[in-house]
Design an enzyme around this catalytic site. Structure first.
Site, PDB file in Angstrom:
ATOM      1  N   CYS A 277      13.874  10.682   7.057  1.00 54.28           N
ATOM      2  CA  CYS A 277      14.025  10.463   8.312  1.00 54.28           C
ATOM      3  C   CYS A 277      15.102  10.374   9.000  1.00 54.28           C
ATOM      4  O   CYS A 277      15.214  10.428  10.296  1.00 54.28           O
ATOM      5  CB  CYS A 277      13.133   8.993   8.608  1.00 54.28           C
ATOM      6  SG  CYS A 277      14.302   7.836   8.076  1.00 54.28           S
TER       7      CYS A 277
ATOM      8  N   GLU B 123       8.972  17.070  15.179  1.00 57.15           N
ATOM      9  CA  GLU B 123       9.680  16.660  13.831  1.00 57.15           C
ATOM     10  C   GLU B 123       9.033  17.817  12.880  1.00 57.15           C
ATOM     11  O   GLU B 123       8.071  17.758  12.687  1.00 57.15           O
ATOM     12  CB  GLU B 123       9.451  15.274  13.623  1.00 57.15           C
ATOM     13  CG  GLU B 123       9.834  14.726  12.004  1.00 57.15           C
ATOM     14  CD  GLU B 123       9.503  13.378  11.598  1.00 57.15           C
ATOM     15  OE1 GLU B 123       8.379  13.077  11.775  1.00 57.15           O
ATOM     16  OE2 GLU B 123      10.405  12.831  11.086  1.00 57.15           O
TER      17      GLU B 123
ATOM     18  N   LYS C  31       0.870  -1.135  -0.051  1.00 53.42           N
ATOM     19  CA  LYS C  31       0.121   0.071  -0.110  1.00 53.42           C
ATOM     20  C   LYS C  31       0.970   1.122  -0.015  1.00 53.42           C
ATOM     21  O   LYS C  31       1.371   1.693   1.026  1.00 53.42           O
ATOM     22  CB  LYS C  31      -0.757   0.054   1.340  1.00 53.42           C
ATOM     23  CG  LYS C  31      -2.279   0.665   1.187  1.00 53.42           C
ATOM     24  CD  LYS C  31      -2.044   2.081   1.046  1.00 53.42           C
ATOM     25  CE  LYS C  31      -1.720   2.876   2.087  1.00 53.42           C
ATOM     26  NZ  LYS C  31      -1.302   4.453   1.962  1.00 53.42           N
TER      27      LYS C  31
HETATM   28  P1  NAD Z   1       2.114   9.389   7.499  1.00 56.15           P
HETATM   29  O1  NAD Z   1       2.264   8.598   8.759  1.00 56.15           O
HETATM   30  O2  NAD Z   1       1.241  10.582   7.302  1.00 56.15           O
HETATM   31  O3  NAD Z   1       1.656   8.173   6.423  1.00 56.15           O
HETATM   32  C1  NAD Z   1       2.381   6.706   6.191  1.00 56.15           C
HETATM   33  C2  NAD Z   1       1.239   5.894   5.793  1.00 56.15           C
HETATM   34  O4  NAD Z   1       0.250   5.646   6.769  1.00 56.15           O
HETATM   35  C3  NAD Z   1       0.714   6.343   4.490  1.00 56.15           C
HETATM   36  O5  NAD Z   1       0.805   4.999   3.799  1.00 56.15           O
HETATM   37  C4  NAD Z   1      -0.628   6.759   4.877  1.00 56.15           C
HETATM   38  O6  NAD Z   1      -1.633   6.369   3.678  1.00 56.15           O
HETATM   39  C5  NAD Z   1      -0.897   5.913   5.920  1.00 56.15           C
HETATM   40  N1  NAD Z   1      -1.918   6.513   6.964  1.00 56.15           N
HETATM   41  C6  NAD Z   1      -1.551   7.933   7.294  1.00 56.15           C
HETATM   42  N2  NAD Z   1      -2.445   8.448   8.257  1.00 56.15           N
HETATM   43  C7  NAD Z   1      -3.021   7.110   8.640  1.00 56.15           C
HETATM   44  C8  NAD Z   1      -4.143   6.866   9.876  1.00 56.15           C
HETATM   45  N3  NAD Z   1      -4.686   7.874  10.350  1.00 56.15           N
HETATM   46  N4  NAD Z   1      -4.483   5.697   9.854  1.00 56.15           N
HETATM   47  C9  NAD Z   1      -3.938   4.682   8.998  1.00 56.15           C
HETATM   48  N5  NAD Z   1      -3.019   4.874   8.052  1.00 56.15           N
HETATM   49  C10 NAD Z   1      -2.684   6.082   7.989  1.00 56.15           C
HETATM   50  O7  NAD Z   1       3.747   9.411   6.874  1.00 56.15           O
HETATM   51  P2  NAD Z   1       4.209  10.224   5.727  1.00 56.15           P
HETATM   52  O8  NAD Z   1       3.926  11.825   5.907  1.00 56.15           O
HETATM   53  O9  NAD Z   1       3.876   9.837   4.458  1.00 56.15           O
HETATM   54  O10 NAD Z   1       5.868  10.229   5.819  1.00 56.15           O
HETATM   55  C11 NAD Z   1       6.628  10.888   6.745  1.00 56.15           C
HETATM   56  C12 NAD Z   1       6.972  10.270   8.187  1.00 56.15           C
HETATM   57  O11 NAD Z   1       7.597   9.185   7.673  1.00 56.15           O
HETATM   58  C13 NAD Z   1       7.984  11.189   8.774  1.00 56.15           C
HETATM   59  O12 NAD Z   1       7.401  11.186  10.008  1.00 56.15           O
HETATM   60  C14 NAD Z   1       9.178  10.544   8.629  1.00 56.15           C
HETATM   61  O13 NAD Z   1      10.157  10.599   9.706  1.00 56.15           O
HETATM   62  C15 NAD Z   1       8.609   9.020   8.649  1.00 56.15           C
HETATM   63  N6  NAD Z   1       9.801   8.176   8.185  1.00 56.15           N
HETATM   64  C16 NAD Z   1      10.368   7.214   8.499  1.00 56.15           C
HETATM   65  C17 NAD Z   1      11.365   6.464   8.466  1.00 56.15           C
HETATM   66  C18 NAD Z   1      12.197   5.628   9.169  1.00 56.15           C
HETATM   67  O14 NAD Z   1      12.795   4.832   8.691  1.00 56.15           O
HETATM   68  N7  NAD Z   1      12.004   5.615  10.540  1.00 56.15           N
HETATM   69  C19 NAD Z   1      11.374   6.520   6.944  1.00 56.15           C
HETATM   70  C20 NAD Z   1      10.872   7.230   6.147  1.00 56.15           C
HETATM   71  C21 NAD Z   1       9.842   8.247   6.651  1.00 56.15           C
END
Ligand code: NAD
Length: 497
Positions: free
Chosen positions: A289, A390, A181
């Site tokens: 990240c 963040e 997804k």
């Molecule tokens: P996000 O949490 O908004 O979304 C990530 C995924 O979760 C998406 O596929 C989205 O559709 C889904 N999602 C979002 N809200 C949801 C909910 N309420 N219920 C269920 N699913 C939901 O993250 P983003 O904005 O796409 O990515 C950025 C974030 O990811 C930053 O916080 C970054 O630090 C983190 N990140 C972490 C790593 C790591 O390895 N730790 C790597 C890359 C990104």
């Protein structure tokens, strides 16, 4: 090919049971180029029923796929690696178009994805078990690794190609079947990669793609036949996924957000440190990240580093990532830009001084784009919101302490633990830091300490929920269950020859 398709058919599809299917979703979102605001496509927010269809296909495919010997399973991955390499230019352009990062950054990201395919091609060795002869007289014991069944990845926007590859190649090489997804903000890259997965000839149902957002994710979390979930995204959602997946009896690993500090000691090579720190803080527009978000100067490092990083930030060329001379692209959305600018103001309200102000930039020809230029804030209060939140944008906060012990204490007071880096010429200081800093990925004179595919992508504290991380042997552990067999074959029970 995909780009041509988008001109005439902008609604993205799901890939289920070896075929492209139109979603029945009523809700769709536009996919926007963040540099130009051009609409590239529409993504369906697939309903739960389409997760059910993909899971049914994957469940059916699992019966045969787990019987395919690992040495044969990896042949499909070898095919996929070749296709990814052949199509690298097109995929990289697509990443830049939907995500905003520079072409160089997109190529680097794709290379990291391919390296995970390469490591997963070693699965015949990596998933070997263990054998002990004569644990008692005439009795042997051995451990084998078997696949779990259907597993799924839920991915964030900032690495549309790489992050699903922290999991998917290992999962399928180990004999599981899979469902991806992608982020609804950047679904084009996986659409293209699934064209290649189709060409690689995987049996129908082994790898499936379902586009969508929360409703789609909730259907994955609740589906009784999905055995394992890998999530990467923000920490509030990571917490939710971790709790929900566990409540539904699944294996789960959730990589979350970050607030990464880099520490600069007075004996660091200031020119090299500044270049590396700027690449970390402002590369990918700070949407990594592993982006440096706080720089902590120690003792005499303050003046030299502050001046150098401010000059470097102010001179960074910002624009469309497709242009060769551009060093930093836009942030993902107008909402993200507004949030980042509001957080810069929070920093100012808390008493920080804006040394370089990237708000409201004018980028000629890209007036509709979602840009924030590099920003440097000095004297960020260590306990204030700006030091804890963040930002996920090109904003570097500067703090100052007098000793390395103070710097390590500051790192360890943070609720985050994704990465911490030290810049120094001293081996003893480097050892003290890597020993004592509470973060899962440590850099010494490195600004983005991203583990290679043959190491786990670590992460501690509020940056990670689970125990086994993505990549390498952690992924093999995550995607297999161990079975231990104890065997006795008394001679008197067998026919004698
Ligand atoms: P996000 O949490 O908004 O979304 C990530 C995924 O979760 C998406 O596929 C989205 O559709 C889904 N999602 C979002 N809200 C949801 C909910 N309420 N219920 C269920 N699913 C939901 O993250 P983003 O904005 O796409 O990515 C950025 C974030 O990811 C930053 O916080 C970054 O630090 C983190 N990140 C972490 C790593 C790591 O390895 N730790 C790597 C890359 C990104």
């Amino acid at each position: 090919m995909l780009l041509n398709m988008l001109m005439s058919d902008v609604l993205l599809k799901n890939y289920i049971d070896g075929e492209w299917r139109l979603s029945s979703a009523r809700d769709r979102l536009p996919v926007q180029n963040p540099a130009t605001a051009e609409i590239l496509a529409e993504v369906p927010l697939s309903p739960g029923d389409e997760v059910n269809q993909a899971t049914a296909a994957a469940t059916q495919a699992f019966t045969d796929w787990r019987r395919v010997p690992p040495v044969e399973r990896v042949q499909y991955l070898f095919q996929l690696k070749g296709l990814l390499e052949t199509q690298a230019d097109e995929i990289s352009r697509l990443i830049t178009q939907e995500c905003g990062k520079t072409l160089k950054e997109s190529r680097g990201e794709l290379q990291r994805a391919i390296e995970n395919v390469e490591v997963a091609c070693g699965i015949p060795t990596a998933m070997q078990g263990a054998f002990s002869e004569d644990i008692a007289r005439g009795i042997d014991e051995f451990m084998i690794r078997q696949p779990l069944g259907v597993a799924a990845a839920i991915a964030p926007f900032n690495f549309p190609a790489m992050i699903p590859f922290w999991f998917m190649p290992y999962a399928i090489a180990c004999g599981n079947t899979y469902l991806v997804k992608p982020s609804e903000k950047v679904p084009l890259t996986m659409q293209k990669i699934f064209e290649l997965i189709d060409q690689a000839g995987f049996p129908a149902g082994v790898v499936n793609l379902v586009n969508g957002a929360k409703e789609t994710v909730d259907a994955i979390l609740q589906h009784p036949d999905i055995r394992a979930i890998s999530f990467v995204g923000s920490s509030p959602v990571a917490r939710y996924i971790y709790a929900q997946a566990a409540a539904h009896g699944k294996r789960v690993q959730c990589q979350g957000g970050a607030k990464n500090p880099i520490i600069v000691l007075p004996d660091a090579d200031m020119q090299m440190t500044t270049r590396i720190a700027a690449d970390s803080a402002f590369g990918c527009a700070g949407q990594r990240c592993l982006a440096a978000s706080l720089a902590v100067t120690v003792g005499d490092a303050k003046t030299a580093f502050t001046e150098a990083i401010s000059t470097t930030a102010a001179n960074r060329v910002t624009g469309n990532g497709l242009d060769a001379d551009v060093q930093m692209g836009p942030v993902i959305s107008p909402q993200s830009r507004d949030r980042i600018e509001a957080l810069i103001q929070t920093g100012v309200d808390e008493g920080a001084k804006v040394l370089v102000d990237g708000r409201q930039p004018q980028i000629t020809g890209l007036e509709q784009g979602h840009f924030v230029r590099p920003t440097v804030l000095q004297d960020v209060p260590p306990t204030g919101e700006i030091a804890r939140t963040e930002i996920f944008g090109p904003v570097l906060g500067l703090l100052h302490v007098e000793t390395i012990e103070d710097a390590i204490a500051l790192v360890n007071r943070s609720p985050w633990g994704n990465m911490a880096c030290l810049f120094t010429g001293s081996g003893a200081a480097a050892r003290q830091f890597r020993y004592g800093a509470e973060a899962g990925n440590i850099g010494i004179n490195i600004g983005v300490a991203a583990p290679m595919a043959f190491f786990p992508f670590s992460g501690w504290k509020d940056s990670f929920f689970g125990d086994l991380h993505g990549q390498s042997h952690h992924a093999v552990e995550f995607f297999t269950q161990t079975k231990v067999v104890i065997e006795r074959w008394p001679k008197e029970w067998s026919r004698q020859f």
